[in-house]
Design a protein around this motif. Structure first.
Motif, PDB file in Angstrom:
ATOM      1  N   TYR A 147       0.826  -1.209   0.000  1.00 37.34           N
ATOM      2  CA  TYR A 147       0.000   0.000   0.000  1.00 37.34           C
ATOM      3  C   TYR A 147       0.867   1.269   0.000  1.00 37.34           C
ATOM      4  O   TYR A 147       1.813   1.373   0.794  1.00 37.34           O
ATOM      5  CB  TYR A 147      -0.874   0.059   1.261  1.00 37.34           C
ATOM      6  CG  TYR A 147      -2.137  -0.764   1.252  1.00 37.34           C
ATOM      7  CD1 TYR A 147      -2.279  -1.886   0.452  1.00 37.34           C
ATOM      8  CD2 TYR A 147      -3.212  -0.418   2.070  1.00 37.34           C
ATOM      9  CE1 TYR A 147      -3.438  -2.635   0.464  1.00 37.34           C
ATOM     10  CE2 TYR A 147      -4.387  -1.160   2.101  1.00 37.34           C
ATOM     11  CZ  TYR A 147      -4.498  -2.284   1.297  1.00 37.34           C
ATOM     12  OH  TYR A 147      -5.641  -3.014   1.323  1.00 37.34           O
ATOM     13  N   LYS A 186       1.546   5.127   1.117  1.00 36.06           N
ATOM     14  CA  LYS A 186       1.297   5.690   2.456  1.00 36.06           C
ATOM     15  C   LYS A 186      -0.074   6.353   2.566  1.00 36.06           C
ATOM     16  O   LYS A 186      -0.625   6.493   3.666  1.00 36.06           O
ATOM     17  CB  LYS A 186       2.389   6.679   2.828  1.00 36.06           C
ATOM     18  CG  LYS A 186       2.458   7.929   1.957  1.00 36.06           C
ATOM     19  CD  LYS A 186       3.592   8.837   2.400  1.00 36.06           C
ATOM     20  CE  LYS A 186       3.608  10.180   1.668  1.00 36.06           C
ATOM     21  NZ  LYS A 186       3.723  10.056   0.205  1.00 36.06           N
ATOM     22  N   GLU A 187      -0.659   6.756   1.427  1.00 37.81           N
ATOM     23  CA  GLU A 187      -1.952   7.444   1.445  1.00 37.81           C
ATOM     24  C   GLU A 187      -3.131   6.520   1.733  1.00 37.81           C
ATOM     25  O   GLU A 187      -4.222   6.985   2.091  1.00 37.81           O
ATOM     26  CB  GLU A 187      -2.204   8.157   0.109  1.00 37.81           C
ATOM     27  CG  GLU A 187      -1.288   9.321  -0.170  1.00 37.81           C
ATOM     28  CD  GLU A 187       0.035   8.912  -0.804  1.00 37.81           C
ATOM     29  OE1 GLU A 187       0.817   9.804  -1.170  1.00 37.81           O
ATOM     30  OE2 GLU A 187       0.291   7.689  -0.935  1.00 37.81           O
ATOM     31  N   ILE A 188      -2.949   5.216   1.557  1.00 35.33           N
ATOM     32  CA  ILE A 188      -4.051   4.267   1.771  1.00 35.33           C
ATOM     33  C   ILE A 188      -3.878   3.573   3.119  1.00 35.33           C
ATOM     34  O   ILE A 188      -2.934   2.802   3.310  1.00 35.33           O
ATOM     35  CB  ILE A 188      -4.118   3.211   0.652  1.00 35.33           C
ATOM     36  CG1 ILE A 188      -4.311   3.876  -0.713  1.00 35.33           C
ATOM     37  CG2 ILE A 188      -5.266   2.226   0.920  1.00 35.33           C
ATOM     38  CD1 ILE A 188      -4.347   2.904  -1.886  1.00 35.33           C
ATOM     39  N   TYR A 199      -7.322   7.985  -3.629  1.00 34.67           N
ATOM     40  CA  TYR A 199      -6.874   9.002  -2.663  1.00 34.67           C
ATOM     41  C   TYR A 199      -6.480  10.332  -3.301  1.00 34.67           C
ATOM     42  O   TYR A 199      -6.377  11.342  -2.610  1.00 34.67           O
ATOM     43  CB  TYR A 199      -5.730   8.461  -1.801  1.00 34.67           C
ATOM     44  CG  TYR A 199      -4.532   7.930  -2.565  1.00 34.67           C
ATOM     45  CD1 TYR A 199      -3.491   8.781  -2.960  1.00 34.67           C
ATOM     46  CD2 TYR A 199      -4.427   6.579  -2.862  1.00 34.67           C
ATOM     47  CE1 TYR A 199      -2.394   8.287  -3.644  1.00 34.67           C
ATOM     48  CE2 TYR A 199      -3.335   6.078  -3.547  1.00 34.67           C
ATOM     49  CZ  TYR A 199      -2.321   6.924  -3.938  1.00 34.67           C
ATOM     50  OH  TYR A 199      -1.242   6.442  -4.617  1.00 34.67           O
ATOM     51  N   LYS A 200      -6.263  10.379  -4.592  1.00 34.80           N
ATOM     52  CA  LYS A 200      -5.936  11.656  -5.234  1.00 34.80           C
ATOM     53  C   LYS A 200      -7.188  12.441  -5.648  1.00 34.80           C
ATOM     54  O   LYS A 200      -7.082  13.572  -6.105  1.00 34.80           O
ATOM     55  CB  LYS A 200      -5.041  11.424  -6.449  1.00 34.80           C
ATOM     56  CG  LYS A 200      -3.630  10.992  -6.099  1.00 34.80           C
ATOM     57  CD  LYS A 200      -2.718  10.997  -7.309  1.00 34.80           C
ATOM     58  CE  LYS A 200      -1.286  10.604  -6.921  1.00 34.80           C
ATOM     59  NZ  LYS A 200      -0.355  10.650  -8.069  1.00 34.80           N
ATOM     60  N   LYS A 203     -10.557  14.594  -5.109  1.00 33.60           N
ATOM     61  CA  LYS A 203     -10.901  15.613  -4.126  1.00 33.60           C
ATOM     62  C   LYS A 203     -12.407  15.752  -3.975  1.00 33.60           C
ATOM     63  O   LYS A 203     -13.116  15.941  -4.970  1.00 33.60           O
ATOM     64  CB  LYS A 203     -10.290  16.948  -4.552  1.00 33.60           C
ATOM     65  CG  LYS A 203      -8.770  16.904  -4.646  1.00 33.60           C
ATOM     66  CD  LYS A 203      -8.212  18.185  -5.230  1.00 33.60           C
ATOM     67  CE  LYS A 203      -6.688  18.099  -5.377  1.00 33.60           C
ATOM     68  NZ  LYS A 203      -6.145  19.307  -6.038  1.00 33.60           N
ATOM     69  N   ASP A 215       1.429   5.379  -7.982  1.00 32.05           N
ATOM     70  CA  ASP A 215       2.570   5.258  -7.047  1.00 32.05           C
ATOM     71  C   ASP A 215       3.104   3.840  -6.831  1.00 32.05           C
ATOM     72  O   ASP A 215       4.163   3.678  -6.216  1.00 32.05           O
ATOM     73  CB  ASP A 215       2.229   5.865  -5.672  1.00 32.05           C
ATOM     74  CG  ASP A 215       1.792   7.323  -5.785  1.00 32.05           C
ATOM     75  OD1 ASP A 215       2.388   8.048  -6.609  1.00 32.05           O
ATOM     76  OD2 ASP A 215       0.849   7.722  -5.069  1.00 32.05           O
TER      77      ASP A 215
END
Length: 569
Positions: free
Chosen positions: A11, A13-15, A245-246, A248, A373
């Motif tokens: 994963y 880091k954002e998830i 996660y990107k 908005k 990523d």
């Protein structure tokens, strides 16, 4: 190996590996978005736009009518038989606001299929289109339906499209249906204009209270109602939100061409959009040219779909005329995504297209590849979503198998269904100690990426639709000249698989492919009708007389391979 969840190390880091879920019903997210983004456009439909404030007002009006005039109370089932339209969104949230359970119904269903679903669900009311009203009316006396709420595409079109559309509809369908608001028939356009009735707000237990009955086929071929709770749907949508996660909140536009009566469309377009206050750009059906024009004009950023949709776009002759650069994220579901399609679509759009995996019983997504990523692995369905446990088990013993060994997918998580509607035995068969045994075969590699190698034993997936052979065979056997029949899915470059019927006729009978096709269309939705009919003197069978469907499929696969080899020779 599965207990250690090696996929979580992959994963970004954002998830997060685990998420927080609020104890709220699905409809609360509409309340939240209407309060936070009242003037934000919630729906764009063929030129007409509706704000979150307006959507909420119409939902509340309709919910009050359902409760007050139609006496819908908590737990009552109400069916929606609509394509992707503003009315479908309004109806969905109005039913939940009134305390009801949504029963999603495919507008392509024949009278026979509709009657079965209405009887099984015990729906008290149904919302449908004017052109479908005659079909629903014929079924009504044989079911528990007490009310039909009717709407029309033209009702939510801008001027002058609303005036022109009835003529287009007459030309396309050959009928004009005039429905009056009286008795057991109600017009949604009239309901929305009425003075709002006071709405009783029920207490909900999201983990236990069912929000949706989503029908799917079973091992017997008869459709089963999958009970998805409010928590199931919210959990899966929250997982989707975390994966994207990107994206908005309040800024994304979602192209809603995958139908809401398919649970994938409902989660990734309908609920996700309302949860994030996204704009839904709705199309009532997939037409390549209309879709491309809509993308160019409306500039959607998210485009959930099925492989056939992306393939249709890529094969459109004038594709180069259209700008798809607004699209940055696509997750493909419903069927396997060919690598060539993935790479070509990314080249055309500049966005990311990845494959996911799921099933109706899981609300529906359990796995997906990473969009950003993290390097993706070709041929993999990706890794489990947050809070989702997966193990591959032996079909014989039920014990976990080693890495890279093929077994059955067993899945556990907050998105897993409560069970099958009124089918405790079927529920026990697939749900054990919270684990959903899918019947799908695959394996996990050392890193934690998963791969599907085969689908449920007999299910056909054509154009993203799940089709069960037994249902087709039941119809074929009703033909007076048919002695034996079997339906199967054979490879198809566009639809993934296509339905083929193998038929043995009674002695002395003579039936053409055209006649069988005409007969099948009377009783089956168009996407279930066999595209190919093969008449045989006999069918391969086991010693006890069971028809060997898999042998027929393998024969056809071999023929297709030989033909391909001859072409390239």
């Amino acid at each position: 190996m599965y207990d250690s969840k090696p996929w979580q190390a992959l994963y970004p880091k954002e998830i997060p590996v685990t998420l927080e879920y609020t104890s709220e019903p699905v409809q609360q997210y509409l309340v939240n978005s209407a309060q936070q983004y009242p003037e934000k456009v919630a729906i764009h439909f063929m030129g007409k736009e509706i704000t979150y404030k307006k959507l909420y007002e119409e939902v509340m009006n309709f919910a009050g009518y359902l409760q007050g005039t139609l006496s819908i109370s908590k737990g009552d089932r109400v069916a929606i038989m609509l394509p992707n339209t503003p009315q479908a969104v309004i109806s969905y949230f109005a039913i939940l606001m009134a305390g009801g359970i949504v029963v999603q119904t495919n507008p392509l269903y024949t009278e026979r299929e509709l009657e079965y679903q209405m009887k099984d669900s015990g729906a008290k009311a149904i919302i449908t289109l004017d052109i479908l009203y005659p079909r629903v009316s014929k079924v009504m006396p044989q079911t528990d339906l007490q009310h039909i709420i009717v709407t029309a595409i033209k009702n939510y079109l801008p001027f002058p499209k609303n005036l022109i559309y009835p003529y287009i509809q007459k030309k396309q369908y050959g009928i004009v249906v005039n429905v009056q608001h009286k008795g057991s028939t109600h017009l949604l356009s009239e309901i929305i204009k009425m003075k709002p009735q006071k709405l009783k707000i029920y207490d909900f237990n999201p983990a236990e209270d069912v929000a949706l009955l989503q029908y799917t086929g079973g091992t017997t071929g008869f459709p089963k109602g999958v009970m998805l709770t409010h928590k199931n749907l919210i959990a899966n949508t929250k997982m989707c939100q975390a994966w994207l996660y990107k994206c908005k909140p309040g800024e994304e536009s979602v192209l809603g061409v995958i139908p809401f009566f398919h649970v994938y469309g409902m989660t990734t377009v309908l609920i996700l959009s309302v949860m994030q206050a996204n704009k839904m750009i709705l199309l009532p059906k997939f037409d390549v040219e209309t879709t491309l024009k809509t993308i160019q004009k409306q500039r959607p950023t998210l485009f959930p779909g099925a492989p056939t949709i992306y393939i249709g776009i890529l094969n459109y002759p004038d594709l180069k005329k259209y700008d798809l650069s607004s699209i940055h994220s696509c997750i493909s579901g419903s069927a396997a995504l060919p690598i060539e399609v993935q790479e070509q679509f990314e080249a055309v759009s500049g966005g990311k297209l990845v494959e996911g995996y799921g099933l109706t019983e899981a609300s529906p997504v359990t796995h997906a590849n990473f969009l950003w990523d993290v390097p993706r692995i070709k041929g993999s369905i990706g890794v489990p979503w947050p809070d989702t446990e997966v193990k591959i088990v032996s079909m014989e013993t039920g014990e976990p198998v080693p890495v890279k060994e093929i077994g059955e997918f067993a899945i556990k998580g907050p998105q897993i269904m409560k069970g099958y509607w009124n089918r405790p035995e079927d529920t026990k068969e697939v749900l054990q100690d919270g684990w959903l045994y899918t019947g799908d075969l695959g394996y996990m590699d050392e890193q934690g990426y998963f791969y599907v190698v085969d689908r449920k034993k007999d299910m056909i997936i054509a154009g993203g639709y799940n089709i069960y052979p037994r249902e087709i065979e039941e119809v074929l056997y009703e033909h007076p000249d048919v002695l034996e029949a079997v339906a199967a899915g054979i490879p198809d470059p566009y639809r993934g698989e296509t339905v083929k019927a193998y038929i043995v006729l009674k002695e002395g009978s003579s039936v053409t492919e055209e006649e069988m096709n005409h007969f099948s269309r009377k009783y089956l939705a168009a996407y279930k009708v066999p595209r190919i009919y093969e008449f045989r003197k006999e069918l391969p069978k086991t010693a006890i007389g069971k028809i060997l469907r898999r042998m027929l499929i393998e024969e056809d696969k071999q023929k297709i391979e030989e033909e391909e080899n001859q072409k390239h020779a």
